[in-house]
Design a protein around this motif. Structure first.
Motif, PDB file in Angstrom:
ATOM      1  N   LEU A 150       8.747  -9.737   2.998  1.00 48.13           N
ATOM      2  CA  LEU A 150       7.976  -8.501   2.786  1.00 48.13           C
ATOM      3  C   LEU A 150       7.871  -7.479   4.024  1.00 48.13           C
ATOM      4  CD1 LEU A 150       6.411  -7.362   0.258  1.00 48.13           C
ATOM      5  CD2 LEU A 150       4.327  -8.152   1.299  1.00 48.13           C
ATOM      6  N   LYS A 151       8.199  -6.410   3.489  1.00 47.43           N
ATOM      7  CA  LYS A 151       8.274  -5.354   4.693  1.00 47.43           C
ATOM      8  C   LYS A 151       6.944  -4.420   4.260  1.00 47.43           C
ATOM      9  CE  LYS A 151      13.179  -5.625   5.752  1.00 47.43           C
ATOM     10  NZ  LYS A 151      14.296  -4.886   5.958  1.00 47.43           N
ATOM     11  N   LYS A 152       6.929  -4.142   2.931  1.00 51.67           N
ATOM     12  CA  LYS A 152       6.021  -2.971   2.836  1.00 51.67           C
ATOM     13  C   LYS A 152       5.045  -3.332   1.546  1.00 51.67           C
ATOM     14  CE  LYS A 152       8.642   0.721   4.505  1.00 51.67           C
ATOM     15  NZ  LYS A 152       9.201   2.085   4.399  1.00 51.67           N
ATOM     16  N   ALA A 153       3.686  -3.193   1.570  1.00 55.57           N
ATOM     17  CA  ALA A 153       3.029  -3.386   0.559  1.00 55.57           C
ATOM     18  C   ALA A 153       1.798  -2.526   0.349  1.00 55.57           C
ATOM     19  CB  ALA A 153       2.395  -4.982   0.578  1.00 55.57           C
ATOM     20  N   SER A 167      -4.298 -14.266   5.396  1.00 57.22           N
ATOM     21  CA  SER A 167      -3.193 -15.111   4.826  1.00 57.22           C
ATOM     22  C   SER A 167      -1.944 -14.596   5.474  1.00 57.22           C
ATOM     23  CB  SER A 167      -3.128 -15.017   3.188  1.00 57.22           C
ATOM     24  OG  SER A 167      -2.977 -13.685   2.966  1.00 57.22           O
ATOM     25  N   ILE A 168      -2.168 -13.409   6.179  1.00 56.58           N
ATOM     26  CA  ILE A 168      -0.868 -12.971   6.984  1.00 56.58           C
ATOM     27  C   ILE A 168      -1.024 -13.214   8.532  1.00 56.58           C
ATOM     28  CG2 ILE A 168      -0.144 -10.529   7.438  1.00 56.58           C
ATOM     29  CD1 ILE A 168      -1.409  -9.336   5.138  1.00 56.58           C
ATOM     30  N   ARG A 169      -0.055 -13.851   8.711  1.00 51.66           N
ATOM     31  CA  ARG A 169       0.309 -14.499   9.995  1.00 51.66           C
ATOM     32  C   ARG A 169       1.764 -14.267  10.487  1.00 51.66           C
ATOM     33  NH1 ARG A 169      -4.356 -13.819   9.990  1.00 51.66           N
ATOM     34  NH2 ARG A 169      -5.907 -15.164  10.562  1.00 51.66           N
ATOM     35  N   ASP A 170       2.053 -14.077  11.737  1.00 50.38           N
ATOM     36  CA  ASP A 170       3.252 -13.919  12.113  1.00 50.38           C
ATOM     37  C   ASP A 170       4.522 -14.766  11.670  1.00 50.38           C
ATOM     38  OD1 ASP A 170       3.103 -11.837  14.328  1.00 50.38           O
ATOM     39  OD2 ASP A 170       1.905 -13.327  15.489  1.00 50.38           O
ATOM     40  N   PHE A 175       8.244  -9.830   8.789  1.00 49.26           N
ATOM     41  CA  PHE A 175       8.964  -8.426   8.922  1.00 49.26           C
ATOM     42  C   PHE A 175       7.771  -7.638   8.251  1.00 49.26           C
ATOM     43  CE2 PHE A 175      12.054 -11.673   7.889  1.00 49.26           C
ATOM     44  CZ  PHE A 175      12.845 -11.631   9.109  1.00 49.26           C
ATOM     45  N   LEU A 176       6.749  -7.742   8.031  1.00 51.34           N
ATOM     46  CA  LEU A 176       5.595  -6.882   7.327  1.00 51.34           C
ATOM     47  C   LEU A 176       5.498  -5.927   8.381  1.00 51.34           C
ATOM     48  CD1 LEU A 176       3.881  -6.259   4.856  1.00 51.34           C
ATOM     49  CD2 LEU A 176       2.422  -7.744   5.626  1.00 51.34           C
ATOM     50  N   THR A 177       5.555  -4.481   8.269  1.00 49.34           N
ATOM     51  CA  THR A 177       5.188  -3.429   8.975  1.00 49.34           C
ATOM     52  C   THR A 177       4.184  -2.299   8.179  1.00 49.34           C
ATOM     53  OG1 THR A 177       7.212  -2.337   8.173  1.00 49.34           O
ATOM     54  CG2 THR A 177       7.536  -3.850  10.213  1.00 49.34           C
ATOM     55  N   MET A 178       4.085  -2.528   7.080  1.00 52.44           N
ATOM     56  CA  MET A 178       3.179  -1.629   6.501  1.00 52.44           C
ATOM     57  C   MET A 178       2.334  -2.385   5.597  1.00 52.44           C
ATOM     58  SD  MET A 178       3.910   1.830   4.125  1.00 52.44           S
ATOM     59  CE  MET A 178       4.449   2.875   5.654  1.00 52.44           C
ATOM     60  N   LEU A 179       0.888  -2.205   5.509  1.00 50.64           N
ATOM     61  CA  LEU A 179      -0.038  -2.504   4.653  1.00 50.64           C
ATOM     62  C   LEU A 179      -0.998  -1.538   4.206  1.00 50.64           C
ATOM     63  CD1 LEU A 179      -1.100  -4.876   2.947  1.00 50.64           C
ATOM     64  CD2 LEU A 179      -2.389  -5.698   4.875  1.00 50.64           C
ATOM     65  N   ASP A 180      -0.894  -0.966   3.062  1.00 54.66           N
ATOM     66  CA  ASP A 180      -1.551   0.306   2.700  1.00 54.66           C
ATOM     67  C   ASP A 180      -2.733  -0.014   1.818  1.00 54.66           C
ATOM     68  OD1 ASP A 180      -2.728   2.875   2.151  1.00 54.66           O
ATOM     69  OD2 ASP A 180      -0.646   3.538   1.282  1.00 54.66           O
ATOM     70  N   LEU A 181      -4.006   0.034   2.476  1.00 49.42           N
ATOM     71  CA  LEU A 181      -5.218  -0.266   1.944  1.00 49.42           C
ATOM     72  C   LEU A 181      -6.347   0.771   1.741  1.00 49.42           C
ATOM     73  CD1 LEU A 181      -5.846  -3.958   3.258  1.00 49.42           C
ATOM     74  CD2 LEU A 181      -5.105  -3.197   0.928  1.00 49.42           C
ATOM     75  N   SER A 182      -5.331   2.127   1.706  1.00 51.48           N
ATOM     76  CA  SER A 182      -6.215   3.251   2.078  1.00 51.48           C
ATOM     77  C   SER A 182      -6.813   3.560   0.438  1.00 51.48           C
ATOM     78  CB  SER A 182      -5.500   4.396   2.446  1.00 51.48           C
ATOM     79  OG  SER A 182      -4.320   4.593   1.339  1.00 51.48           O
ATOM     80  N   SER A 183      -8.086   4.577   0.471  1.00 54.90           N
ATOM     81  CA  SER A 183      -8.585   4.771  -0.824  1.00 54.90           C
ATOM     82  C   SER A 183      -8.813   3.860  -1.657  1.00 54.90           C
ATOM     83  CB  SER A 183      -7.562   5.901  -1.616  1.00 54.90           C
ATOM     84  OG  SER A 183      -7.181   6.823  -0.808  1.00 54.90           O
ATOM     85  N   ASN A 184      -9.879   2.839  -1.262  1.00 59.89           N
ATOM     86  CA  ASN A 184     -10.404   1.700  -1.791  1.00 59.89           C
ATOM     87  C   ASN A 184     -11.719   1.883  -1.590  1.00 59.89           C
ATOM     88  OD1 ASN A 184      -8.341  -0.071  -3.307  1.00 59.89           O
ATOM     89  ND2 ASN A 184      -7.337   0.538  -1.259  1.00 59.89           N
ATOM     90  N   LEU A 200       2.607  -5.906  14.484  1.00 57.93           N
ATOM     91  CA  LEU A 200       3.175  -4.785  13.631  1.00 57.93           C
ATOM     92  C   LEU A 200       2.489  -4.392  12.487  1.00 57.93           C
ATOM     93  CD1 LEU A 200       6.973  -6.172  13.749  1.00 57.93           C
ATOM     94  CD2 LEU A 200       6.108  -4.065  15.077  1.00 57.93           C
ATOM     95  N   VAL A 201       1.813  -5.711  11.890  1.00 57.69           N
ATOM     96  CA  VAL A 201       0.736  -5.067  10.701  1.00 57.69           C
ATOM     97  C   VAL A 201      -0.355  -4.126  11.181  1.00 57.69           C
ATOM     98  CG1 VAL A 201      -0.447  -6.253   9.107  1.00 57.69           C
ATOM     99  CG2 VAL A 201       1.569  -7.506   9.997  1.00 57.69           C
ATOM    100  N   GLN A 202      -1.145  -4.399  12.243  1.00 53.55           N
ATOM    101  CA  GLN A 202      -2.017  -3.625  12.815  1.00 53.55           C
ATOM    102  C   GLN A 202      -1.306  -2.164  12.976  1.00 53.55           C
ATOM    103  OE1 GLN A 202      -4.674  -5.161  15.917  1.00 53.55           O
ATOM    104  NE2 GLN A 202      -3.906  -7.096  15.685  1.00 53.55           N
ATOM    105  N   LYS A 203      -0.206  -1.976  13.392  1.00 49.99           N
ATOM    106  CA  LYS A 203       0.301  -0.934  13.783  1.00 49.99           C
ATOM    107  C   LYS A 203       0.394   0.117  12.324  1.00 49.99           C
ATOM    108  CE  LYS A 203       3.859   1.589  16.135  1.00 49.99           C
ATOM    109  NZ  LYS A 203       5.263   1.547  17.149  1.00 49.99           N
ATOM    110  N   GLY A 204       0.679  -0.584  11.300  1.00 46.95           N
ATOM    111  CA  GLY A 204       1.089  -0.195  10.180  1.00 46.95           C
ATOM    112  C   GLY A 204      -0.028  -0.201   8.841  1.00 46.95           C
TER     113      GLY A 204
END
Length: 489
Positions: A150-153, A167-170, A175-184, A200-204
Motif C-alpha cells: 500500500l502506497k496511498k490510503a 497497526s502501521i509500522r515500517d 511503501f506507505l507515503t500518504m494517509l489522508d484522514l482529513s475532514s473527519n 514517510l507516513v508522518q510526512k504524508g
C-alpha cells in the motif's frame, strides 16, 4: 468446444457442464481489449458474465448495494476496480478472493459505515485504496494489515473518531507515503502512536479539518512537523484548527496563531525549556563556511533542522542543492559564501524519543575581501608617472606635421639703415636711377645673399655666409631684387 452430429451421452453431458470458451461483453457495458466499462448503467448487481481477461473494470455510478463472496474470482488479471458512487453499505466475506493482482481499488462515495478487517484480505499487491466520502465511523484494527504494498490510503470526508495508527509500522507498510484522514470527527489522537509512525507516513499524514482539542501534546507533534517543512501542513495551514476546551465555537487555526500555546513546551509537559545559543560569524566572500549545531542536547538519535534566510527550512531529506551541505551531526556547510548568504541561521536539534529540543542561532555576515593598500598606492603612482612621460614625449619629441601648425620664426637680425650712397659704387654706370622701376607701395625688398666681391666684372655672392633679409616698411623706397649669380653685359 464443438460437439459432433451424433454425440454420445458422456459427450453431451460435457457440452452442457463446460462453459463456452467464447466470452461476450455484457450488453449494458462497453468492452475493449482489456477494459470493461459498465458505468452509469443502472446496475443493481454484477453482470453474470464478465470477460476474465479484463485488467480494468469500471462499475461506478450504479446502484450496487452489496457484493457477495467471490464476486471477481474469475478475473485473475484484474488490476483496477472502480466502484465509486454506488450504494454499498457493506462487503461480504472474501469478496476479493483470488484477485491478488488488484492494485487500485476505488470505493469512494458509497454508504460504508464500518471498515471491517476482513474486507481487503489477500490484496497484498494493492497500492491505492480510496474510501473517502463515505459514512465511515470506525476502522477496525488490522484493516490495513496484510496490505504490504500500500502506497496511498484515502479516508477523508467521513465520520471517523478513532483510527488504528498502531497497526502501521515500517515492516508492515514500507511503501506507505500518504494517509489522508482529513475532514473527519477526531477530537483527540493517540499521539504516542502517531509519533511512532514511520517517517514517510508522518510526512504524508493529513489531519486538517478535524475537531482536535487544543492541547500541548497535540501542538508539540504539529510543531515538529512544521519545523521539518511537511507539505501536509504548509498546503493546509489555515485548515489546521483546534477547539479551546472542546468548544466548537472557539476554534483557532493554531499554526497561524500559536499564542494559546505559549505556556507549552514543544515536547512533554515536563520537558526541558528551549535552550538558545547565539554566535556571530564574519567571513569573506568566496570562503568556506561551516556552521555547527552544538546545543545542550547530547543524544545519539537527534534530528537537525536549519533555517536559512535564503533557502528556508533545510533538512537532510529535503536538501537538493549542491551549493550547501548538511551533515549527519547537524553541521551546515557552504562551500563558497556569497553576499546574499548573510543573515540569521537557526538550527533546531530535536530528540524525538525524549521530546526535547534546543536551538542554536548563528548570525553570518559575508563581506567582500579588502584590497591591499600598498598595491593600490603603487598602482596610482605608477599611472601618474606613465602619464607624465607620455605628455612630455608628446610636447617635445613629436614633430608637427599638420598644415595648421605655424613654423617658428628665426631670430630677428638687425637691419642697417639704408643709404643709397653706400651701394652707388658697385652698380655699373649703365644702371641709373631713372632706369629703376618704381616700387609699389608697401612692398618689401629681400636680399637673400649679400654681395661680397667682384669677379670678371660680375658680382658674386658668398654662399658660406648666412642669408640676410632686408626690408623696408616705408612706401617711398624702391624695391630691387638682385641675384649675385647674374651679370649685365
Amino acid at each position: 468446444m464443438s460437439c459432433g452430429l451424433h454425440p454420445g451421452p458422456v459427450l453431451v453431458l460435457l457440452c452442457l457442464l463446460l462453459p463456452s470458451s467464447e466470452e461476450t461483453c455484457p450488453s449494458m457495458c462497453l468492452c475493449t481489449s482489456d477494459t470493461v466499462s459498465c458505468g452509469s448503467s443502472g446496475l443493481t448487481g454484477l453482470p453474470l458474465a464478465l470477460p476474465s481477461s479484463s485488467i480494468t473494470l469500471d462499475l461506478s455510478y450504479n446502484r450496487l448495494s452489496w457484493l457477495g463472496p467471490g464476486s471477481f474470482t474469475r478475473m485473475l488479471r484484474l488490476e483496477t476496480l472502480r466502484m465509486a458512487h454506488n450504494q454499498l453499505a457493506t462487503l461480504g466475506q472474501a469478496v476479493f478472493q483470488n484477485v491478488s493482482s488488484l492494485r487500485y481499488l476505488d470505493l469512494s462515495s458509497n454508504k460504508l459505515r464500518v471498515v471491517e478487517k476482513h474486507y481487503f484480505q489477500g490484496l497484498w499487491r494493492l497500492e491505492e485504496l480510496l474510501l473517502f466520502n463515505n459514512k465511515i465511523t470506525q476502522v477496525e484494527g488490522g484493516t490495513l494489515s496484510g496490505l504490504s504494498s500500500l502506497k496511498k490510503a484515502y479516508f477523508s470526508l467521513n465520520r471517523i473518531t478513532d483510527f488504528p495508527f498502531f497497526s502501521i509500522r515500517d515492516h508492515s507498510h514500507p511503501f506507505l507515503t500518504m494517509l489522508d484522514l482529513s475532514s473527519n470527527r477526531m477530537t483527540t489522537l493517540p499521539w504516542e502512536d502517531v509519533k511512532a509512525l514511520p517517517g514517510l507516513v508522518q510526512k504524508g499524514l493529513f489531519l486538517h479539518n478535524n475537531s482536535l482539542v487544543c492541547e500541548c501534546s497535540m501542538y508539540s507533534v504539529f510543531w515538529h512537523w512544521e519545523m521539518r517543512g511537511y507539505d501536509s501542513l504548509k498546503d493546509f495551514a489555515d485548515e489546521h484548527t483546534c477547539t479551546i476546551y472542546g468548544d466548537p465555537r472557539a476554534s483557532i487555526p493554531f499554526l497561524r496563531y500559536n499564542r494559546f500555546f505559549q505556556n507549552c513546551t514543544v515536547g512533554k509537559t515536563v520537558a526541558l525549556p528551549v535552550t538558545v545559543l547565539l554566535s556571530n560569524v564574519v567571513v569573506s566572500e568566496g570562503e568556506r563556511v561551516r556552521l555547527d549545531c552544538q546545543t545542550s542536547l547530547a543524544g545519539t538519535e537527534l534530528s537537525f533542522t536549519w533555517f536559512s534566510p535564503s533557502q528556508g527550512y533545510i533538512t537532510q531529506t529535503s536538501i537538493n542543492d549542491t551549493l550547501i551541505s548538511l551533515f549527519s551531526n547537524g553541521t551546515l556547510e557552504i562551500p563558497s559564501a556569497k553576499i546574499n548568504d548573510s543573515g540569521l541561521y537557526v538550527c533546531t536539534a530535536a530528540d524525538l524519543k525524549q521530546m526535547l529540543n534546543a536551538t542554536r542561532e548563528v548570525n553570518v555576515t559575508v563581506v567582500r575581501p579588502a584590497a591591499e593598500s600598498f598595491n593600490t598606492g603603487y598602482t596610482t603612482l605608477l599611472g601618474c608617472a606613465v602619464s607624465m612621460v607620455l605628455i612630455l614625449m608628446y610636447l617635445y619629441l613629436t614633430p608637427c606635421r599638420c598644415g595648421c601648425c605655424k613654423q617658428p620664426r628665426p631670430a630677428a637680425i638687425p637691419v642697417p639703415t639704408y643709404d643709397p650712397g653706400t651701394f652707388s659704387s658697385i652698380f655699373p654706370a649703365s644702371v641709373s636711377q631713372g632706369d629703376r622701376p618704381k616700387a609699389q607701395t608697401n612692398k618689401h625688398v629681400a636680399f637673400m645673399e649679400p654681395v661680397t666681391e667682384e669677379q670678371n666684372g660680375c658680382l658674386k655672392a658668398d654662399s658660406e655666409q648666412a642669408s640676410l633679409q632686408w626690408g623696408w616698411e616705408t612706401s617711398e623706397l624702391t624695391e630691387t631684387a638682385y641675384s649675385g649669380d647674374s651679370c649685365d653685359t
